[in-house]
Design an enzyme around this catalytic site. Structure first.
Site, PDB file in Angstrom:
ATOM      1  N   HIS A 176       0.865  -1.328  -0.090  1.00 23.99           N
ATOM      2  CA  HIS A 176       0.060   0.108   0.041  1.00 23.99           C
ATOM      3  C   HIS A 176       1.062   1.309   0.144  1.00 23.99           C
ATOM      4  CE1 HIS A 176      -2.725   3.026   1.926  1.00 23.99           C
ATOM      5  NE2 HIS A 176      -3.775   2.235   1.614  1.00 23.99           N
ATOM      6  N   ASP A 214       3.227  -4.857   7.828  1.00 25.09           N
ATOM      7  CA  ASP A 214       2.163  -3.692   7.829  1.00 25.09           C
ATOM      8  C   ASP A 214       0.839  -4.837   8.046  1.00 25.09           C
ATOM      9  OD1 ASP A 214      -0.134  -2.314   7.267  1.00 25.09           O
ATOM     10  OD2 ASP A 214       0.468  -1.847   5.300  1.00 25.09           O
ATOM     11  N   GLN A 269      -4.477  -5.047   6.950  1.00 20.10           N
ATOM     12  CA  GLN A 269      -5.398  -5.828   6.511  1.00 20.10           C
ATOM     13  C   GLN A 269      -5.490  -7.238   7.030  1.00 20.10           C
ATOM     14  OE1 GLN A 269      -7.644  -5.359   4.141  1.00 20.10           O
ATOM     15  NE2 GLN A 269      -7.156  -3.447   3.825  1.00 20.10           N
ATOM     16  N   LYS A 321     -10.316  -0.715  10.281  1.00 17.34           N
ATOM     17  CA  LYS A 321     -10.534  -1.845   9.581  1.00 17.34           C
ATOM     18  C   LYS A 321     -11.003  -3.112  10.472  1.00 17.34           C
ATOM     19  CE  LYS A 321      -7.217  -0.555   6.102  1.00 17.34           C
ATOM     20  NZ  LYS A 321      -7.978   0.090   4.897  1.00 17.34           N
ATOM     21  N   CYS A 360      -4.850   2.510  -3.619  1.00 13.91           N
ATOM     22  CA  CYS A 360      -3.575   2.912  -3.062  1.00 13.91           C
ATOM     23  C   CYS A 360      -2.372   2.233  -3.067  1.00 13.91           C
ATOM     24  CB  CYS A 360      -3.821   3.265  -1.434  1.00 13.91           C
ATOM     25  SG  CYS A 360      -4.979   4.699  -1.153  1.00 13.91           S
TER      26      CYS A 360
HETATM   27  C1  LIG Z   1      -2.270  -2.751   3.672  1.00 14.33           C
HETATM   28  C2  LIG Z   1      -2.808  -1.326   4.026  1.00 14.33           C
HETATM   29  N1  LIG Z   1      -1.693  -0.777   4.854  1.00 14.33           N
HETATM   30  C3  LIG Z   1      -1.955   0.417   5.213  1.00 14.33           C
HETATM   31  C4  LIG Z   1      -3.202   1.202   5.113  1.00 14.33           C
HETATM   32  C5  LIG Z   1      -3.538   2.345   5.515  1.00 14.33           C
HETATM   33  O1  LIG Z   1      -4.416   2.423   6.516  1.00 14.33           O
HETATM   34  P1  LIG Z   1      -5.005   3.905   7.140  1.00 14.33           P
HETATM   35  O2  LIG Z   1      -5.260   4.800   5.841  1.00 14.33           O
HETATM   36  O3  LIG Z   1      -5.962   3.509   8.158  1.00 14.33           O
HETATM   37  O4  LIG Z   1      -3.614   4.444   7.596  1.00 14.33           O
HETATM   38  C6  LIG Z   1      -4.171   0.361   4.324  1.00 14.33           C
HETATM   39  C7  LIG Z   1      -5.429   0.822   4.297  1.00 14.33           C
HETATM   40  O5  LIG Z   1      -6.226   0.633   3.304  1.00 14.33           O
HETATM   41  C8  LIG Z   1      -3.849  -1.137   3.896  1.00 14.33           C
HETATM   42  O6  LIG Z   1      -4.928  -1.830   3.325  1.00 14.33           O
END
Ligand SMILES: Cc1ncc(COP(=O)(O)O)c(C=O)c1O
Length: 415
Positions: free
Chosen positions: A132, A209, A212, A235, A373
């Site tokens: 992401h 990270d 998900q 999430k 993203c």
């Molecule tokens: C794999 C992953 N990392 C990071 C994020 C970022 O999350 P946030 O926008 O809540 O910081 C997302 C959000 O879609 C994601 O799917």
């Protein structure tokens, strides 16, 4: 391929939990809402909404600073949320659980506070090609500040990380390896234990990270043994504006603070300041108090159901959804990894994903379209965007049937 006529109808969990989510009881464009945008954010159970409302109706006060009853209650509830996070991810101590705004801020915190102290000119940061933007851009910025190089481990046509090529990119200059536990664009579940082992062998730090992963599967940060694990509350059926950075205590202790201000200090004079203990050293200013409380309530909710039930339900839905979508002429699934969670990203021949999203929305079906993203993932597959249906514990096979019917409408109108 799965015989759809005989597909299991995995609705018992959804039947049980749907009533807990008030937002699902609505019509959109005159049709019952079918919410299939869970990788973007999940809906909130009544217990989370109630916990946050109760805080404002009964306990609202600033935390950590007051001796009065409300402040004590607010502090207890907020710190109770932190303890629930600790237990949920099996961390040793609440000192290792830092509340941030979201996963993005958690990664930026590490890239700034850890990265600026540890990454030098000529060093390398290694990520994967399925990250992401939140797990790309902070490292790019760090590399630009430090004069370091960002390296990217490739993925194959199914969307699996090519682990031996990834391993070959590790050099003595690799200071940080950062990888998604689960890809939001493809659904791929990465071999995080192997990635952590590679980092350990190379003497590099490692960040996972888990944005998900945290709502699909159990996470045990202690067993995983990374240096950092991040995720985001909204999430995980919790509120927006609250995220988590878990870090190993020794690593966090060695890091300078990220933001400066109230709460993160032990003492301040005009000559200089000293820092508070963990986790407060990294929590400058009044925190998102109701966010911590709401996240705690979300963790209670998810824990009461349990990942055995959630995982089995979502796996059955994924199998059913994969089979149903695969029957649609001209539909190509993007992301068919060997280990995969309930994300169905796809393209339809000759129809732009944005148009798919617009038409299915008129049928009451909420999916996401775009690059999610993860623009480099789109580049890897040579497409500008996908349509993505992502499933959660309250989804049903009927939701997938509604999506398939709505896609039929897309063909009728645009195909
Ligand atoms: C794999 C992953 N990392 C990071 C994020 C970022 O999350 P946030 O926008 O809540 O910081 C997302 C959000 O879609 C994601 O799917």
């Amino acid at each position: 391929m799965l015989n759809v006529a005989k597909a299991p109808r995995p609705q018992s969990l959804a039947d049980r939990v749907r009533a807990d989510f008030p937002i699902l009881r609505q019509l959109v464009h005159g049709r019952p809402l079918v919410y299939l945008d869970n990788a973007a954010t999940t809906q909130k159970p009544q217990s989370v909404i109630d916990a946050m409302r109760r805080y404002y109706e009964h306990d609202n006060a600033n935390v950590h600073r007051g001796v009065h009853a409300l402040s004590e209650r607010a502090t207890e509830a907020y710190e109770g949320g932190r303890e629930k996070v600790r237990a949920f991810i099996r961390a040793h101590s609440t000192r290792e659980v830092i509340f941030t705004r979201n996963a993005t801020e958690s990664i930026n915190l590490v890239a700034r506070a850890w990265g600026d102290a540890n990454v030098r000119a000529g060093d390398e940061v290694l990520i994967t090609a399925m990250e992401h933007h939140s797990n790309i851009v902070p490292w790019q910025q760090l590399c630009a500040r430090a004069g370091a190089t960002l390296r990217v481990g490739p993925i194959d046509d199914r969307g699996d990380l090519i682990l031996d090529e990834f391993a070959r990119l590790i050099t003595p200059r690799t200071k940080m390896i950062a990888a998604a536990h689960l890809s939001n664009a493809l659904g791929t579940i990465n071999p995080v234990a192997e990635i952590v082992a590679l980092a350990r062998k190379a003497g590099a730090a490692v960040l996972i990270d888990g944005s998900q992963a945290a709502y699909h599967m159990p996470v045990d940060v202690t067993a995983l043994g990374a240096d950092f694990y991040v995720f985001t509350g909204h999430k995980l059926y919790g509120p927006t504006g609250i995220g988590v950075l878990w870090g190993r205590e020794a690593v966090l202790n060695a890091m300078p603070p990220f933001l400066g201000g109230g709460d993160m200090i032990r003492s301040v004079t005009f000559a200089g300041s000293t820092w508070n203990d963990l986790p407060y050293k990294f929590e400058a200013g009044t925190p998102h108090i109701e966010g911590g409380i709401g996240l705690g309530a979300a963790i209670d909710y998810v824990s009461a159901i349990g990942f055995d039930a959630i995982g089995a339900h979502e796996a059955a839905l994924l199998e059913y959804g994969t089979a149903r979508l695969s029957e649609i002429p001209g539909l190509r699934l993007i992301g068919t990894a060997r280990r995969k969670a309930s994300v169905l990203s796809f393209v339809l021949d000759g129809i732009h994903p944005h148009d798919i999203g617009t038409v299915v929305d008129r049928e009451g079906v909420a999916i996401r379209t775009g690059h999610h993203c993860a623009q480099p993932v789109m580049d890897r597959f040579g497409i500008p965007a996908t349509a993505r249906a992502s499933l959660a514990m309250y989804n049903t096979t009927e939701d997938i049937d509604a999506l398939v019917a709505a896609l039929g409408r897309v063909r009728q109108l645009l195909g």
